[in-house]
Design a protein around this motif. Sequence first.
Motif, PDB file in Angstrom:
ATOM      1  N   GLN A  50       0.920  -1.336  -0.166  1.00 39.69           N
ATOM      2  CA  GLN A  50       0.139  -0.006   0.091  1.00 39.69           C
ATOM      3  C   GLN A  50       0.852   1.419  -0.144  1.00 39.69           C
ATOM      4  O   GLN A  50       0.637   2.162  -0.637  1.00 39.69           O
ATOM      5  N   ALA A  54       0.786   4.352  -2.715  1.00 41.94           N
ATOM      6  CA  ALA A  54       0.699   5.776  -2.234  1.00 41.94           C
ATOM      7  C   ALA A  54       2.056   6.573  -2.885  1.00 41.94           C
ATOM      8  O   ALA A  54       1.789   7.532  -3.473  1.00 41.94           O
ATOM      9  N   GLN A  55       3.047   6.104  -2.634  1.00 38.03           N
ATOM     10  CA  GLN A  55       4.228   6.755  -3.356  1.00 38.03           C
ATOM     11  C   GLN A  55       4.232   6.943  -4.776  1.00 38.03           C
ATOM     12  O   GLN A  55       4.432   8.072  -5.194  1.00 38.03           O
ATOM     13  N   GLU A  56       3.876   5.700  -5.559  1.00 40.62           N
ATOM     14  CA  GLU A  56       3.645   6.050  -6.970  1.00 40.62           C
ATOM     15  C   GLU A  56       2.848   6.843  -7.246  1.00 40.62           C
ATOM     16  O   GLU A  56       3.094   7.738  -8.316  1.00 40.62           O
ATOM     17  N   ARG A  57       1.771   7.021  -6.532  1.00 37.96           N
ATOM     18  CA  ARG A  57       0.635   8.080  -6.946  1.00 37.96           C
ATOM     19  C   ARG A  57       0.813   9.327  -6.366  1.00 37.96           C
ATOM     20  O   ARG A  57      -0.015  10.462  -6.568  1.00 37.96           O
ATOM     21  N   GLY A  58       1.675   9.593  -5.660  1.00 40.79           N
ATOM     22  CA  GLY A  58       2.241  11.110  -5.168  1.00 40.79           C
ATOM     23  C   GLY A  58       1.367  11.300  -3.807  1.00 40.79           C
ATOM     24  O   GLY A  58       1.095  12.670  -3.727  1.00 40.79           O
ATOM     25  N   ASN A  59       0.629  10.572  -3.163  1.00 47.01           N
ATOM     26  CA  ASN A  59      -0.120  10.776  -2.107  1.00 47.01           C
ATOM     27  C   ASN A  59       0.865  10.801  -0.696  1.00 47.01           C
ATOM     28  O   ASN A  59       0.922   9.692  -0.085  1.00 47.01           O
ATOM     29  N   ASP A  60       1.426  11.790  -0.719  1.00 42.30           N
ATOM     30  CA  ASP A  60       2.436  11.991   0.494  1.00 42.30           C
ATOM     31  C   ASP A  60       1.547  11.893   1.865  1.00 42.30           C
ATOM     32  O   ASP A  60       2.404  11.040   2.522  1.00 42.30           O
ATOM     33  N   ARG A  61       0.485  12.168   1.993  1.00 42.72           N
ATOM     34  CA  ARG A  61      -0.063  12.148   3.380  1.00 42.72           C
ATOM     35  C   ARG A  61      -0.370  10.773   3.807  1.00 42.72           C
ATOM     36  O   ARG A  61      -0.069  10.140   4.937  1.00 42.72           O
ATOM     37  N   LYS A  62      -0.887  10.061   2.711  1.00 40.38           N
ATOM     38  CA  LYS A  62      -1.162   8.563   3.121  1.00 40.38           C
ATOM     39  C   LYS A  62       0.135   7.926   3.117  1.00 40.38           C
ATOM     40  O   LYS A  62       0.241   6.778   4.086  1.00 40.38           O
ATOM     41  N   ALA A  63       1.150   7.985   2.248  1.00 42.28           N
ATOM     42  CA  ALA A  63       2.266   7.540   2.241  1.00 42.28           C
ATOM     43  C   ALA A  63       3.116   7.477   3.671  1.00 42.28           C
ATOM     44  O   ALA A  63       3.706   6.765   4.347  1.00 42.28           O
TER      45      ALA A  63
END
Length: 141
Positions: A50, A54-63
């Motif tokens: 997961q 998240a990192q691949e999608r640039g979702n920094d908060r989730k990452a």
Amino acid sequence: MIKALSLLLTVTVTVLSGLLFFFSAAPAQASLNCAGLTGCDRKFCEIESQLKIAQERGNDRKAAGLAKALAEAKQHCTAEGLRKELAEEIEEAREDLAAYRADLKEAEEDGDADDIRKYQQKIEEEQDEIDQLEKELSGLN
């Protein structure tokens, strides 16, 4: 002109379909990579998968949240802790199942076809979840 427009539309639809498939299949693919693992190793693998998405999608908060969850899991995960968590999840799911059955009974008494279908679906989904959780629990024993 029409052929060029048609070709452009076909290419666009193909590219969008591919992107949609990739983004919808990524979580499923990630969990498949962890399927052969059990216990804490599986938990770590699933969180790592997961996190990668998240990192691949640039979702920094989730990452960031997943990185924290992974560190916590690696520090505190035990087989006994996982058994306890699964047992609690099973109990909660059984409580939900009982509530849905009561709601179904009420809907049947009222003759509300839409609610009857809705609660039958929820009962089926909840039973599937219980079955899955019990399978996971038995895999830890």
